[in-house]
Motif scaffolding. Structure first.
Motif, PDB file in Angstrom:
ATOM      1  N   THR A 118       0.836  -1.197   0.000  1.00 20.98           N
ATOM      2  CA  THR A 118       0.000   0.000   0.000  1.00 20.98           C
ATOM      3  C   THR A 118       0.870   1.246   0.000  1.00 20.98           C
ATOM      4  O   THR A 118       2.007   1.233   0.475  1.00 20.98           O
ATOM      5  CB  THR A 118      -0.933   0.052   1.228  1.00 20.98           C
ATOM      6  OG1 THR A 118      -0.142   0.039   2.427  1.00 20.98           O
ATOM      7  CG2 THR A 118      -1.889  -1.133   1.246  1.00 20.98           C
ATOM      8  N   ASN A 120       0.589   5.616   0.655  1.00 14.84           N
ATOM      9  CA  ASN A 120      -0.182   6.780   1.086  1.00 14.84           C
ATOM     10  C   ASN A 120       0.767   7.969   1.243  1.00 14.84           C
ATOM     11  O   ASN A 120       0.736   8.688   2.225  1.00 14.84           O
ATOM     12  CB  ASN A 120      -0.891   6.477   2.407  1.00 14.84           C
ATOM     13  CG  ASN A 120      -2.036   7.428   2.668  1.00 14.84           C
ATOM     14  OD1 ASN A 120      -2.298   8.326   1.874  1.00 14.84           O
ATOM     15  ND2 ASN A 120      -2.711   7.249   3.777  1.00 14.84           N
ATOM     16  N   ARG A 145      -2.853  -1.366  -3.061  1.00 15.68           N
ATOM     17  CA  ARG A 145      -3.788  -0.265  -2.860  1.00 15.68           C
ATOM     18  C   ARG A 145      -3.014   1.046  -2.732  1.00 15.68           C
ATOM     19  O   ARG A 145      -1.946   1.080  -2.129  1.00 15.68           O
ATOM     20  CB  ARG A 145      -4.603  -0.469  -1.565  1.00 15.68           C
ATOM     21  CG  ARG A 145      -5.273  -1.832  -1.446  1.00 15.68           C
ATOM     22  CD  ARG A 145      -6.482  -1.951  -2.354  1.00 15.68           C
ATOM     23  NE  ARG A 145      -7.162  -3.226  -2.191  1.00 15.68           N
ATOM     24  CZ  ARG A 145      -6.928  -4.305  -2.922  1.00 15.68           C
ATOM     25  NH1 ARG A 145      -6.002  -4.277  -3.860  1.00 15.68           N
ATOM     26  NH2 ARG A 145      -7.607  -5.411  -2.722  1.00 15.68           N
ATOM     27  N   CYS A 146      -3.581   2.118  -3.315  1.00 15.75           N
ATOM     28  CA  CYS A 146      -2.932   3.436  -3.257  1.00 15.75           C
ATOM     29  C   CYS A 146      -3.928   4.517  -2.870  1.00 15.75           C
ATOM     30  O   CYS A 146      -5.051   4.538  -3.364  1.00 15.75           O
ATOM     31  CB  CYS A 146      -2.343   3.809  -4.616  1.00 15.75           C
ATOM     32  SG  CYS A 146      -0.784   3.029  -4.945  1.00 15.75           S
ATOM     33  N   TRP A 147      -3.487   5.439  -2.011  1.00 18.98           N
ATOM     34  CA  TRP A 147      -4.242   6.649  -1.672  1.00 18.98           C
ATOM     35  C   TRP A 147      -3.291   7.840  -1.689  1.00 18.98           C
ATOM     36  O   TRP A 147      -3.362   8.739  -0.872  1.00 18.98           O
ATOM     37  CB  TRP A 147      -4.878   6.515  -0.287  1.00 18.98           C
ATOM     38  CG  TRP A 147      -5.734   5.315  -0.152  1.00 18.98           C
ATOM     39  CD1 TRP A 147      -7.058   5.196  -0.497  1.00 18.98           C
ATOM     40  CD2 TRP A 147      -5.345   4.033   0.360  1.00 18.98           C
ATOM     41  NE1 TRP A 147      -7.491   3.923  -0.234  1.00 18.98           N
ATOM     42  CE2 TRP A 147      -6.478   3.180   0.288  1.00 18.98           C
ATOM     43  CE3 TRP A 147      -4.148   3.515   0.847  1.00 18.98           C
ATOM     44  CZ2 TRP A 147      -6.449   1.850   0.703  1.00 18.98           C
ATOM     45  CZ3 TRP A 147      -4.118   2.187   1.252  1.00 18.98           C
ATOM     46  CH2 TRP A 147      -5.257   1.378   1.177  1.00 18.98           C
ATOM     47  N   ASN A 173      -6.977   1.884  -6.834  1.00 19.86           N
ATOM     48  CA  ASN A 173      -6.292   3.163  -6.780  1.00 19.86           C
ATOM     49  C   ASN A 173      -7.257   4.269  -6.376  1.00 19.86           C
ATOM     50  O   ASN A 173      -8.308   4.434  -6.986  1.00 19.86           O
ATOM     51  CB  ASN A 173      -5.686   3.478  -8.155  1.00 19.86           C
ATOM     52  CG  ASN A 173      -5.144   4.875  -8.213  1.00 19.86           C
ATOM     53  OD1 ASN A 173      -4.432   5.303  -7.319  1.00 19.86           O
ATOM     54  ND2 ASN A 173      -5.490   5.612  -9.247  1.00 19.86           N
ATOM     55  N   GLY A 174      -6.891   5.018  -5.361  1.00 14.40           N
ATOM     56  CA  GLY A 174      -7.664   6.184  -4.958  1.00 14.40           C
ATOM     57  C   GLY A 174      -6.784   7.411  -4.867  1.00 14.40           C
ATOM     58  O   GLY A 174      -7.010   8.298  -4.047  1.00 14.40           O
ATOM     59  N   ALA A 175      -5.762   7.459  -5.731  1.00 15.28           N
ATOM     60  CA  ALA A 175      -4.775   8.537  -5.661  1.00 15.28           C
ATOM     61  C   ALA A 175      -5.348   9.852  -6.156  1.00 15.28           C
ATOM     62  O   ALA A 175      -6.204   9.890  -7.034  1.00 15.28           O
ATOM     63  CB  ALA A 175      -3.541   8.171  -6.478  1.00 15.28           C
ATOM     64  N   ASN A 176      -4.867  10.936  -5.598  1.00 13.87           N
ATOM     65  CA  ASN A 176      -5.143  12.288  -6.063  1.00 13.87           C
ATOM     66  C   ASN A 176      -4.000  12.674  -6.990  1.00 13.87           C
ATOM     67  O   ASN A 176      -2.881  12.871  -6.542  1.00 13.87           O
ATOM     68  CB  ASN A 176      -5.233  13.239  -4.870  1.00 13.87           C
ATOM     69  CG  ASN A 176      -5.460  14.671  -5.300  1.00 13.87           C
ATOM     70  OD1 ASN A 176      -5.847  14.940  -6.433  1.00 13.87           O
ATOM     71  ND2 ASN A 176      -5.195  15.592  -4.396  1.00 13.87           N
TER      72      ASN A 176
END
Length: 194
Positions: A118, A120, A145-147, A173-176
Motif C-alpha cells: 500500500t 499513502n 492499494r494506493c491513496w 487506486n484512490g490517488a489524487n
C-alpha cells in the motif's frame, strides 16, 4: 542500506528519516539488486533525489549492472507499506520504489512481483512518477492499494508512472493525481501488459 545484491530483507520499520541523494535513493535501500523485501513499514520519511530513482522503500530494484540473469530469478516486494507523512521528490520516482528494471542491454529483465503493498505518500517531480512505482519493466502488481498524492507534468500514474509489460491483478487506486502529458489514474503510460 546503500546497495544490496541477493539479499533478503524482512520486517523492518523506518520512522523519522530524511534522505537526500544524487541518484538511487531509498529510505530502506538505495540500490536493491536481486533482493526480496517483505513486511516493511515506512512512516514520516522524506526522500529527495536530484537525478533519478527515488522511492519511499527503495530507489532501484531489479537486476544490477553486469549480473547475468538466471531463469529461476524472480524478485519480490511483499506486504510493504508506505504510510502518511512520507514524501518523495525527484525523477523516475515512486512511493514504494523509484525504478524496477535491469541494467543489461541484452536479454529480458528479471520478473518482479509486487504484492499486498500500500502507498499513502506525497510524490512530486518532473516525470515518471507513480503512487507505488515510478518506472516498472516486466512484472506483476497484485492486490495493491494506493491513496497517494502524485504531482508530475508527464507520465504520472496513481500506481505506476510508466510500465513496460506490467500486469495488474486486484489492485485499487484512490490517488489524487495532477499531471499534464500522458498521465492516468492507474498508469501514466503502459507498453504491453494489462
Amino acid at each position: 542500506f546503500g546497495c544490496t545484491n541477493g539479499a533478503v530483507i524482512q520486517n523492518v520499520t523506518l520512522k523519522n528519516c530524511r534522505l537526500n541523494g544524487t541518484q538511487y535513493t531509498g529510505a530502506l535501500v538505495g540500490y536493491a539488486g536481486l533482493t526480496d523485501i517483505s513486511g516493511c513499514y515506512i512512516d514520516d520519511v522524506s526522500v529527495t533525489c536530484e537525478v533519478r530513482s527515488a522511492g519511499g522503500l527503495a530507489g532501484f530494484f531489479g537486476l544490477p549492472y553486469g549480473v547475468s540473469q538466471n531463469s529461476y530469478d524472480t524478485c519480490h516486494i511483499v506486504d510493504c507499506h508506505v504510510n502518511q507523512g512520507v514524501t518523495v521528490y525527484g525523477k523516475l520516482s515512486g512511493g514504494l520504489v523509484g525504478e524496477i528494471t535491469e541494467y543489461l542491454l541484452w536479454g529480458p529483465s528479471v520478473p518482479t512481483i509486487v504484492s499486498n503493498c500500500t502507498g499513502n505518500a506525497v510524490m512530486m517531480g518532473t516525470e515518471c512518477f507513480g503512487g507505488l512505482v515510478g518506472f516498472m519493466r516486466n512484472g506483476e502488481m497484485e492486490s495493491c492499494r494506493c491513496w497517494n498524492e502524485v504531482h508530475s507534468p508527464q507520465y504520472a500514474g496513481g500506481m505506476v508512472g510508466m510500465g513496460i509489460n506490467v500486469n495488474f491483478t486486484d489492485c485499487q487506486n484512490g490517488a489524487n493525481l495532477t499531471g499534464n502529458y500522458q498521465s492516468g489514474g492507474m498508469v501514466g503510460k503502459l507498453y504491453g501488459g494489462n
